[in-house]
Design an enzyme around this catalytic site. Structure first.
Site, mmCIF file in Angstrom:
data_model
loop_
_atom_site.group_PDB
_atom_site.id
_atom_site.type_symbol
_atom_site.label_atom_id
_atom_site.label_comp_id
_atom_site.label_asym_id
_atom_site.label_seq_id
_atom_site.Cartn_x
_atom_site.Cartn_y
_atom_site.Cartn_z
ATOM 1 N N HIS A 189 0.821 -1.218 0.000
ATOM 2 C CA HIS A 189 0.000 0.000 0.000
ATOM 3 C C HIS A 189 0.854 1.268 0.000
ATOM 4 O O HIS A 189 0.323 2.374 0.039
ATOM 5 C CB HIS A 189 -0.897 -0.029 1.249
ATOM 6 C CG HIS A 189 -2.024 0.942 1.223
ATOM 7 N ND1 HIS A 189 -2.181 1.942 2.166
ATOM 8 C CD2 HIS A 189 -3.070 1.091 0.374
ATOM 9 C CE1 HIS A 189 -3.266 2.636 1.915
ATOM 10 N NE2 HIS A 189 -3.818 2.158 0.824
ATOM 11 N N HIS A 248 -8.933 10.999 1.709
ATOM 12 C CA HIS A 248 -8.061 9.838 1.574
ATOM 13 C C HIS A 248 -6.737 10.027 2.312
ATOM 14 O O HIS A 248 -5.920 9.123 2.385
ATOM 15 C CB HIS A 248 -7.796 9.569 0.081
ATOM 16 C CG HIS A 248 -7.159 8.258 -0.218
ATOM 17 N ND1 HIS A 248 -5.826 8.138 -0.576
ATOM 18 C CD2 HIS A 248 -7.660 7.003 -0.228
ATOM 19 C CE1 HIS A 248 -5.539 6.865 -0.796
ATOM 20 N NE2 HIS A 248 -6.628 6.153 -0.582
ATOM 21 N N LYS A 294 -3.789 10.519 5.203
ATOM 22 C CA LYS A 294 -3.440 9.800 6.430
ATOM 23 C C LYS A 294 -2.360 10.616 7.156
ATOM 24 O O LYS A 294 -1.159 10.433 6.947
ATOM 25 C CB LYS A 294 -2.904 8.402 6.126
ATOM 26 C CG LYS A 294 -3.802 7.539 5.224
ATOM 27 C CD LYS A 294 -3.348 7.586 3.802
ATOM 28 C CE LYS A 294 -4.007 6.577 2.879
ATOM 29 N NZ LYS A 294 -5.422 6.472 2.889
ATOM 30 N N ASP A 298 0.532 17.313 19.879
ATOM 31 C CA ASP A 298 1.127 18.346 20.739
ATOM 32 C C ASP A 298 1.850 19.437 19.960
ATOM 33 O O ASP A 298 2.701 20.144 20.516
ATOM 34 C CB ASP A 298 2.094 17.707 21.752
ATOM 35 C CG ASP A 298 1.361 16.881 22.806
ATOM 36 O OD1 ASP A 298 0.147 17.099 22.978
ATOM 37 O OD2 ASP A 298 2.008 16.032 23.445
#
Length: 449
Positions: free
Chosen positions: A179, A367, A369, A374
């Site tokens: 992927h 889509h 990611k 912090d």
């Protein structure tokens, strides 16, 4: 083949062949590799200080859980959506002088795919070594003629884990997929993130020029994020490509040292490439995320295309919210496959009850990611927060330790919120029985999605 069909192929393959793998728990290793380079020494000195800054603590926590030093001396640049990302990749490809190593889960034979083919063939004709890996399931709809043309031009093409068992080069594990979306040029510049080689990324998701959203997901723009890096960390990305190429028994790459030229510092950033896959037990991509969420002190901003968390990760997010951390999830409102979306929504009630804030992105198919913790710890990559990314897929994420870089990613997060709708806890509790049943049903297959 549509994205929905691809997911169904993998779902059926998992049901038929997969056994349940166990994700690692957060048990940090105590031994660290000795610093070797000037960049590594700089980060080791920073994390060893007795100060109390968030950056130092997150550096130390991540180094501990990964068991090795973070490499400093890097530069990193956020790339938003397909048009900008593909443009920068083309610039790097055209400037290649020695080699191009590229892997993409999806390589389509459409307009964007044709442009990449032309660019790769042109550099091969100029004497540049070109190695391209694509995933057999992700690129199942791409005509064989597309890859045949590349091979005829001298490009080394490798199909990851062929679906057809007659073409496999090692044990047939059809559910294991590559992927990653990685491009490394001359060992000096690297790209990674969520953007494939496909025309679905041909329109940006912000501004008046974007395509309008429609019920049909094929008509909405795709919202995604990539990152460009320069500096010593590029070698880690290069190593990730070469390791899987050799694991798949693709064509001989020749002398490997030529892929690792001497790289001078390109900036000041500490950066780590974290990878994971079914052939490795360390699951660095999972542990790095879990550690950052577990040690969060102020805020966690997550943008994720597929959110089907395992119990340990879900608990880390809810625990963070309950101890006062501002935890926000930016998730899709539409998807290219209904089941992960429904399974993810089955977690909403528990998340909302714990104090997690949830937003769904409108007017685009989300889509990306990414995560920011912090305001100092950031990651961009191919890893979704789901079992498929953590157990079944080869994945690669770039982790950056820097407040300015994190600030830019946080501003992008807030920009997305302007196109999003917050999920209200009271309204969610009144959703219909049909939605509840669909979400419950999808949840039963969360490991398979």
């Amino acid at each position: 083949m549509t994205a929905t069909t691809e997911r169904l192929v993998l779902l059926l393959a998992t049901i038929a062949l997969a056994s349940c793998a166990v994700l690692p728990t957060l048990s940090p290793a105590t031994q660290k590799a000795a610093p070797a380079t000037r960049g590594e020494r700089a980060v080791a000195a920073l994390s060893a200080r007795t100060g109390d800054t968030l950056l130092e603590r997150h550096l130390a926590d991540t180094e501990t859980v990964l068991g090795s030093p973070i490499v400093a001396g890097n530069a990193a640049r956020i790339l938003v959506d397909g048009p900008q990302t593909h443009a920068e990749m083309f610039i790097a490809i055209r400037a290649a002088r020695e080699h191009i190593n590229m892997v993409s889960y999806i390589v389509e034979g459409d307009e964007v795919g044709a442009r990449f083919a032309e660019a790769l063939i042109a550099r091969r004709r100029a004497g540049v070594t070109v190695n391209l890996m694509y995933d057999s399931v992700g690129s199942m709809a791409t005509p064989t003629e597309y890859f045949a043309r590349l091979r005829a031009a001298g490009v080394n093409v490798c199909e990851f884990n062929p679906v057809n068992p007659a073409r496999v080069r090692r044990g047939w594990r059809v559910n294991n997929r590559d992927h990653r979306k990685i491009l490394v040029v001359d060992g000096h510049i690297g790209f990674a993130g969520g953007i494939n080689v496909s025309s679905v990324y041909s329109a940006g998701s912000f501004g008046s020029g974007r395509r309008r959203a429609a019920p049909d997901e094929e008509q909405v723009p795709w919202r995604d994020t990539h990152v460009e890096i320069r500096g010593p960390a590029v070698a880690e990305m290069q190593r990730s490509f070469i390791d899987i190429w050799q694991q798949q028994r693709c064509s001989d790459l020749g002398e490997s040292t030529r892929f690792f030229p001497k790289i001078t510092d390109a900036g000041r950033l500490p950066v780590r490439i974290v990878t994971g896959g079914p052939e490795r037990s360390d699951a660095s991509h999972y542990l790095a995320l879990l550690s950052a969420f577990t040690h969060a002190e102020q805020r966690i901003y997550i943008t994720c295309g597929y959110f089907v968390p395992d119990p340990q990760l879900a608990r880390a997010l809810m625990d963070a919210a309950q101890r006062g951390v501002d935890v926000r999830l930016l998730l899709p409102s539409v998807s290219d496959f209904w089941a992960p979306l429904a399974a993810g929504r089955s977690h909403y009630a528990a998340m909302l009850a714990a104090g997690v804030k949830i937003y769904e992105r409108k007017e685009a198919l989300l889509h990306a990611k990414t995560a920011v913790v912090d305001g100092v710890w950031s990651t961009i990559g191919s890893t979704n927060l789901d079992f498929r990314s953590f157990v079944h897929n080869e994945e690669a994420n770039v982790v950056v330790f820097d407040d300015k870089f994190a600030g830019e990613l946080e501003r992008l997060f807030h920009r997305d919120l302007k196109y999003s709708e917050e999920v209200n806890r009271d309204q969610w509790s009144r959703r219909g029985i049909g939605q509840r049943l669909q979400q419950w049903f999808a949840r039963q297959f969360d490991y398979l999605l």
